[in-house]
Write an enzyme that holds these catalytic residues in place. Sequence first.
Site, mmCIF file in Angstrom:
data_model
loop_
_atom_site.group_PDB
_atom_site.id
_atom_site.type_symbol
_atom_site.label_atom_id
_atom_site.label_comp_id
_atom_site.label_asym_id
_atom_site.label_seq_id
_atom_site.Cartn_x
_atom_site.Cartn_y
_atom_site.Cartn_z
ATOM 1 N N ASN A 22 0.859 -1.182 0.000
ATOM 2 C CA ASN A 22 0.000 0.000 0.000
ATOM 3 C C ASN A 22 0.897 1.234 0.000
ATOM 4 O O ASN A 22 1.458 1.597 1.025
ATOM 5 C CB ASN A 22 -0.892 -0.026 1.257
ATOM 6 C CG ASN A 22 -1.726 1.235 1.387
ATOM 7 O OD1 ASN A 22 -1.840 2.026 0.448
ATOM 8 N ND2 ASN A 22 -2.316 1.427 2.561
ATOM 9 N N TRP A 23 1.036 1.850 -1.176
ATOM 10 C CA TRP A 23 1.956 2.996 -1.281
ATOM 11 C C TRP A 23 1.336 4.274 -0.729
ATOM 12 O O TRP A 23 2.003 5.303 -0.656
ATOM 13 C CB TRP A 23 2.358 3.213 -2.743
ATOM 14 C CG TRP A 23 3.237 2.130 -3.278
ATOM 15 C CD1 TRP A 23 3.688 1.023 -2.600
ATOM 16 C CD2 TRP A 23 3.781 2.027 -4.597
ATOM 17 N NE1 TRP A 23 4.469 0.244 -3.423
ATOM 18 C CE2 TRP A 23 4.550 0.837 -4.657
ATOM 19 C CE3 TRP A 23 3.699 2.824 -5.735
ATOM 20 C CZ2 TRP A 23 5.221 0.434 -5.801
ATOM 21 C CZ3 TRP A 23 4.365 2.414 -6.877
ATOM 22 C CH2 TRP A 23 5.118 1.233 -6.911
ATOM 23 N N LYS A 24 0.049 4.226 -0.406
ATOM 24 C CA LYS A 24 -0.650 5.430 0.084
ATOM 25 C C LYS A 24 -0.432 6.578 -0.905
ATOM 26 O O LYS A 24 -0.317 6.347 -2.101
ATOM 27 C CB LYS A 24 -0.198 5.771 1.508
ATOM 28 C CG LYS A 24 -0.279 4.544 2.419
ATOM 29 C CD LYS A 24 -0.126 4.828 3.862
ATOM 30 C CE LYS A 24 -0.217 3.518 4.652
ATOM 31 N NZ LYS A 24 -0.196 3.718 6.080
ATOM 32 N N HIS A 107 -9.532 1.316 4.750
ATOM 33 C CA HIS A 107 -8.278 1.504 5.491
ATOM 34 C C HIS A 107 -8.532 2.487 6.635
ATOM 35 O O HIS A 107 -9.344 3.407 6.501
ATOM 36 C CB HIS A 107 -7.197 2.050 4.543
ATOM 37 C CG HIS A 107 -5.842 2.064 5.175
ATOM 38 N ND1 HIS A 107 -5.448 3.048 6.037
ATOM 39 C CD2 HIS A 107 -4.805 1.191 5.086
ATOM 40 C CE1 HIS A 107 -4.218 2.784 6.465
ATOM 41 N NE2 HIS A 107 -3.801 1.662 5.897
ATOM 42 N N GLU A 109 -6.984 4.938 7.654
ATOM 43 C CA GLU A 109 -6.791 6.357 7.291
ATOM 44 C C GLU A 109 -8.033 6.894 6.590
ATOM 45 O O GLU A 109 -8.387 8.063 6.748
ATOM 46 C CB GLU A 109 -5.535 6.499 6.413
ATOM 47 C CG GLU A 109 -4.269 6.352 7.261
ATOM 48 C CD GLU A 109 -3.069 5.786 6.511
ATOM 49 O OE1 GLU A 109 -3.062 5.796 5.278
ATOM 50 O OE2 GLU A 109 -2.133 5.336 7.201
ATOM 51 N N GLU A 177 -5.611 -4.680 10.845
ATOM 52 C CA GLU A 177 -4.571 -3.666 11.014
ATOM 53 C C GLU A 177 -4.866 -2.832 12.261
ATOM 54 O O GLU A 177 -5.662 -1.882 12.195
ATOM 55 C CB GLU A 177 -4.560 -2.723 9.804
ATOM 56 C CG GLU A 177 -4.220 -3.392 8.496
ATOM 57 C CD GLU A 177 -3.654 -2.366 7.517
ATOM 58 O OE1 GLU A 177 -2.488 -2.512 7.137
ATOM 59 O OE2 GLU A 177 -4.366 -1.415 7.174
ATOM 60 N N GLY A 183 2.321 2.528 10.796
ATOM 61 C CA GLY A 183 3.323 3.584 10.646
ATOM 62 C C GLY A 183 4.027 3.968 11.935
ATOM 63 O O GLY A 183 4.696 4.991 11.997
ATOM 64 N N SER A 211 3.177 -1.855 10.528
ATOM 65 C CA SER A 211 4.615 -1.918 10.805
ATOM 66 C C SER A 211 5.253 -3.267 10.454
ATOM 67 O O SER A 211 6.111 -3.765 11.185
ATOM 68 C CB SER A 211 4.899 -1.540 12.264
ATOM 69 O OG SER A 211 4.534 -0.190 12.494
ATOM 70 N N GLY A 232 2.799 -1.002 4.383
ATOM 71 C CA GLY A 232 2.778 0.403 3.990
ATOM 72 C C GLY A 232 4.195 0.910 3.761
ATOM 73 O O GLY A 232 4.805 0.662 2.716
HETATM 74 P P1 PGA Z 1 2.725 0.540 7.721
HETATM 75 O O1 PGA Z 1 1.272 0.756 7.098
HETATM 76 O O2 PGA Z 1 3.263 -0.753 7.164
HETATM 77 O O3 PGA Z 1 3.518 1.728 7.296
HETATM 78 O O4 PGA Z 1 2.537 0.461 9.197
HETATM 79 C C1 PGA Z 1 0.399 -0.320 6.928
HETATM 80 C C2 PGA Z 1 -0.883 0.168 6.342
HETATM 81 O O5 PGA Z 1 -1.271 1.315 6.590
HETATM 82 O O6 PGA Z 1 -1.559 -0.569 5.608
#
Ligand code: PGA
Length: 246
Positions: A22-24, A107, A109, A177, A183, A211, A232
């Site tokens: 997931n490159w966001k 997600h 976010e 998650e 993150g 993470s 991510g």
């Molecule tokens: P992260 O993000 O690996 O940077 O913790 C995971 C995600 O948001 O799917």
Amino acid sequence: MAFGGLPLELKGKSMNKTIVANWKMNGSRAFIEDFLSFLTPSLITSPYQIILCPPFPYLFAVSKALKNTPAHLGAQNCHIAPEGAFTGETSAFMLSDLGCKAVIIGHSERRAFFNETDELIKAKVTAAHAAGLTAIVCIGESLNVRQAGRAIETVIQQLNASLPSSSTLQNTMVAYEPIWAIGTGLTPSLEEIEEMHQALLSDLPLLYGGSVTDKNIKEILALPHVNGVLVGGASLKTDIFKKMIS
Ligand code: PGA
């Protein structure tokens, strides 16, 4: 790689474990070009089912770069309608038309910054299924909820409220998650991940996200109820991601 004739080419529980990147809202044309030319040999030889989810504007470039690899293209969001007057939005049909096989939905976010509710997420998952996409449905608890000992009941509730009846083994993956692990460099213990995945008792493939790095991916993927990971930050670090998929 053969996928047993399933309509979406993505395999269910019997699949090789899956790694979703997931490159966001990160990347650029130059980054994608470098990244994918460096990564392509490893995408071809990887023992995992890999799904790369770039931002919308780069979907086409990534789809071209993935052409001669077994990796799949995914997106990070979609609208509930197939088309219409929804300025700035992208439908699941458009994603499918561009070559996407999967789409991340719900997600944390999107839930936090765009006020997405379980009800909206369920409608998006329905739209994804109608477009022939595999929905990667994200669920997870906040730190407060975990500290209050309500993580499992909260996540089960979220899952039940986010999955439409069209969900099947072939068209849906669930990504657990924990919000506090995304993150942050913090992760639940392996026992906590396994406990949550067991409690979800789903027939659907269950991924873990939050993470995941080259340091912990092996032990997380080795857990019996973990069918894959959603990555991510580490999926944007060329050397590290290459190690993770190898
Ligand atoms: P992260 O993000 O690996 O940077 O913790 C995971 C995600 O948001 O799917």
